[in-house]
Design a protein around this motif. Structure first.
Motif, PDB file in Angstrom:
ATOM      1  N   GLY A 192       0.818  -1.209   0.000  1.00 37.53           N
ATOM      2  CA  GLY A 192       0.000   0.000   0.000  1.00 37.53           C
ATOM      3  C   GLY A 192       0.850   1.256   0.000  1.00 37.53           C
ATOM      4  O   GLY A 192       0.543   2.237  -0.696  1.00 37.53           O
ATOM      5  N   ASP A 193       1.926   1.217   0.769  1.00 35.68           N
ATOM      6  CA  ASP A 193       2.841   2.369   0.792  1.00 35.68           C
ATOM      7  C   ASP A 193       3.445   2.607  -0.590  1.00 35.68           C
ATOM      8  O   ASP A 193       3.582   3.760  -1.024  1.00 35.68           O
ATOM      9  N   HIS A 194       3.820   1.529  -1.256  1.00 31.19           N
ATOM     10  CA  HIS A 194       4.436   1.641  -2.583  1.00 31.19           C
ATOM     11  C   HIS A 194       3.477   2.306  -3.570  1.00 31.19           C
ATOM     12  O   HIS A 194       3.832   3.269  -4.270  1.00 31.19           O
ATOM     13  N   LEU A 195       2.233   1.794  -3.601  1.00 34.59           N
ATOM     14  CA  LEU A 195       1.262   2.349  -4.542  1.00 34.59           C
ATOM     15  C   LEU A 195       0.934   3.794  -4.184  1.00 34.59           C
ATOM     16  O   LEU A 195       0.831   4.659  -5.071  1.00 34.59           O
ATOM     17  N   GLU A 196       0.775   4.053  -2.909  1.00 32.17           N
ATOM     18  CA  GLU A 196       0.441   5.412  -2.480  1.00 32.17           C
ATOM     19  C   GLU A 196       1.540   6.401  -2.890  1.00 32.17           C
ATOM     20  O   GLU A 196       1.243   7.513  -3.369  1.00 32.17           O
ATOM     21  N   ASP A 200       1.030   9.396  -5.461  1.00 27.69           N
ATOM     22  CA  ASP A 200       1.307  10.751  -4.973  1.00 27.69           C
ATOM     23  C   ASP A 200       2.201  11.491  -5.962  1.00 27.69           C
ATOM     24  O   ASP A 200       1.972  12.667  -6.296  1.00 27.69           O
ATOM     25  N   GLU A 201       3.223  10.781  -6.455  1.00 30.32           N
ATOM     26  CA  GLU A 201       4.121  11.385  -7.452  1.00 30.32           C
ATOM     27  C   GLU A 201       3.360  11.744  -8.728  1.00 30.32           C
ATOM     28  O   GLU A 201       3.687  12.719  -9.406  1.00 30.32           O
ATOM     29  N   ALA A 202       2.333  10.940  -9.047  1.00 29.45           N
ATOM     30  CA  ALA A 202       1.573  11.177 -10.278  1.00 29.45           C
ATOM     31  C   ALA A 202       0.472  12.215 -10.095  1.00 29.45           C
ATOM     32  O   ALA A 202      -0.253  12.514 -11.041  1.00 29.45           O
ATOM     33  N   GLY A 203       0.328  12.757  -8.884  1.00 27.84           N
ATOM     34  CA  GLY A 203      -0.686  13.773  -8.643  1.00 27.84           C
ATOM     35  C   GLY A 203      -2.093  13.227  -8.534  1.00 27.84           C
ATOM     36  O   GLY A 203      -3.070  13.936  -8.801  1.00 27.84           O
ATOM     37  N   PHE A 204      -2.206  11.972  -8.130  1.00 24.61           N
ATOM     38  CA  PHE A 204      -3.524  11.339  -8.062  1.00 24.61           C
ATOM     39  C   PHE A 204      -4.386  11.900  -6.934  1.00 24.61           C
ATOM     40  O   PHE A 204      -5.604  12.053  -7.085  1.00 24.61           O
ATOM     41  N   PHE A 205      -3.757  12.217  -5.795  1.00 29.40           N
ATOM     42  CA  PHE A 205      -4.521  12.631  -4.621  1.00 29.40           C
ATOM     43  C   PHE A 205      -4.844  14.131  -4.702  1.00 29.40           C
ATOM     44  O   PHE A 205      -4.142  14.991  -4.140  1.00 29.40           O
ATOM     45  N   PHE A 206      -5.922  14.401  -5.417  1.00 25.93           N
ATOM     46  CA  PHE A 206      -6.329  15.785  -5.663  1.00 25.93           C
ATOM     47  C   PHE A 206      -7.860  15.823  -5.673  1.00 25.93           C
ATOM     48  O   PHE A 206      -8.513  14.907  -6.214  1.00 25.93           O
ATOM     49  N   GLN A 241       7.302  -1.226 -12.984  1.00 26.15           N
ATOM     50  CA  GLN A 241       7.360  -1.184 -14.439  1.00 26.15           C
ATOM     51  C   GLN A 241       6.569  -0.006 -14.999  1.00 26.15           C
ATOM     52  O   GLN A 241       6.980   0.627 -15.978  1.00 26.15           O
ATOM     53  N   ILE A 242       5.451   0.315 -14.374  1.00 21.67           N
ATOM     54  CA  ILE A 242       4.656   1.462 -14.817  1.00 21.67           C
ATOM     55  C   ILE A 242       5.477   2.749 -14.682  1.00 21.67           C
ATOM     56  O   ILE A 242       5.483   3.608 -15.569  1.00 21.67           O
ATOM     57  N   VAL A 243       6.178   2.863 -13.562  1.00 25.99           N
ATOM     58  CA  VAL A 243       7.007   4.051 -13.342  1.00 25.99           C
ATOM     59  C   VAL A 243       8.134   4.114 -14.377  1.00 25.99           C
ATOM     60  O   VAL A 243       8.415   5.173 -14.950  1.00 25.99           O
ATOM     61  N   ARG A 244       8.818   2.984 -14.627  1.00 27.70           N
ATOM     62  CA  ARG A 244       9.897   2.963 -15.628  1.00 27.70           C
ATOM     63  C   ARG A 244       9.366   3.353 -16.996  1.00 27.70           C
ATOM     64  O   ARG A 244      10.002   4.101 -17.744  1.00 27.70           O
TER      65      ARG A 244
END
Length: 253
Positions: A192-196, A200-206, A241-244
């Motif tokens: 959960g921490d990894h996905l969060e 967060d880096e992708a700006g999802f929590f808005f 992989q998604i991040v890469r």
């Protein structure tokens, strides 16, 4: 035939069977569920029967020890309770039982030292009324009324299954873990921490004021899922992989 002591297994009596293949298939059905006491009454094509042996496959030992009889009375002479299988009403006053209830009764009778026989009729027309009249009860399978006839081997298999099922302790459902174990709370929390972090880096929590509730909802999703350790490793790999991929796209742009 020589007398043998009462057994905790019923005798399955095939009455005037017409096809060796069906005898062999019946033997296989019996042996599938651990039964090996077969008696054969006046088989049409004689005995032993090569086609029966061929169809019996690994259950050939059943046929080697099967008793051969000229008629029904002699085949059931040493039995204390007899069931007859039939798909049709015969106008005979006799208890009619489902296979499940009949095999439960059979177990109870045998537990008290009794000997039980189950009669199965020939393929074309089933048992005759004179055969059924010698039985204490009838077994009738609740099948499609427009197509009630069961193959001899199918009927044998069904009764053998019901008898075995009554004594079986196999859990109704098991989960094959395929070489892994369920993930523990620490592993799921780390996922959960990894996905969060990635979201967060992708700006999802808005917008920002809704971020705590969104994160809590994500945690509840993980807590509801019965994840294995292999699942957790796979998802970690997928997130990385998604991040890469996103970074490569960014660099190429």
């Amino acid at each position: 035939m020589t007398y043998s002591p009462p057994s905790a297994e019923p005798v399955f009596v095939l009455v005037r069977p017409q096809m060796g293949e069906n005898i062999g298939a019946a033997a296989r059905g019996m042996w599938n569920f651990g039964l090996d006491r077969m008696r054969v009454v006046a088989p049409r094509d004689g005995w032993p029967n090569e086609r029966a042996v061929a169809l019996a496959s690994g259950a050939g030992r059943l046929l080697d020890h099967a008793g051969l009889y000229d008629d029904v009375p002699s085949a059931i002479a040493d039995c204390t309770y007899v069931f007859a299988t039939t798909a049709r009403s015969r106008g005979i006053t006799v208890p009619i039982l489902t296979p499940e209830h009949a095999m439960a009764q059979a177990r109870a009778i045998m537990a008290n030292g009794g000997r039980v026989a189950v009669l199965f009729g020939p393929e074309r027309a089933g048992l005759e009324n004179d055969d059924i009249a010698r039985a204490n009860a009838v077994i009738s399978v609740p099948v499609n009324p427009d197509f009630p006839s069961l193959n001899l081997a199918q009927c044998v298999l069904l009764c053998a299954y019901e008898l075995r099922r009554l004594a079986d302790t196999t859990p109704p459902e098991v989960l094959d873990m395929a070489g892994t174990d369920f993930a523990n709370l620490a592993e799921i929390t780390a996922l959960g921490d990894h996905l969060e972090a990635r979201l967060d880096e992708a700006g999802f929590f808005f917008p920002e004021d809704k971020a705590p509730r969104m994160k809590r909802n994500l945690r509840q999703i993980w807590s509801r899922l019965p994840l294995t350790q292999a699942d957790v490793r796979t998802l970690h790999g997928a997130f990385r992989q998604i991040v890469r991929w996103a970074e490569q796209k960014r660099d190429q742009g």
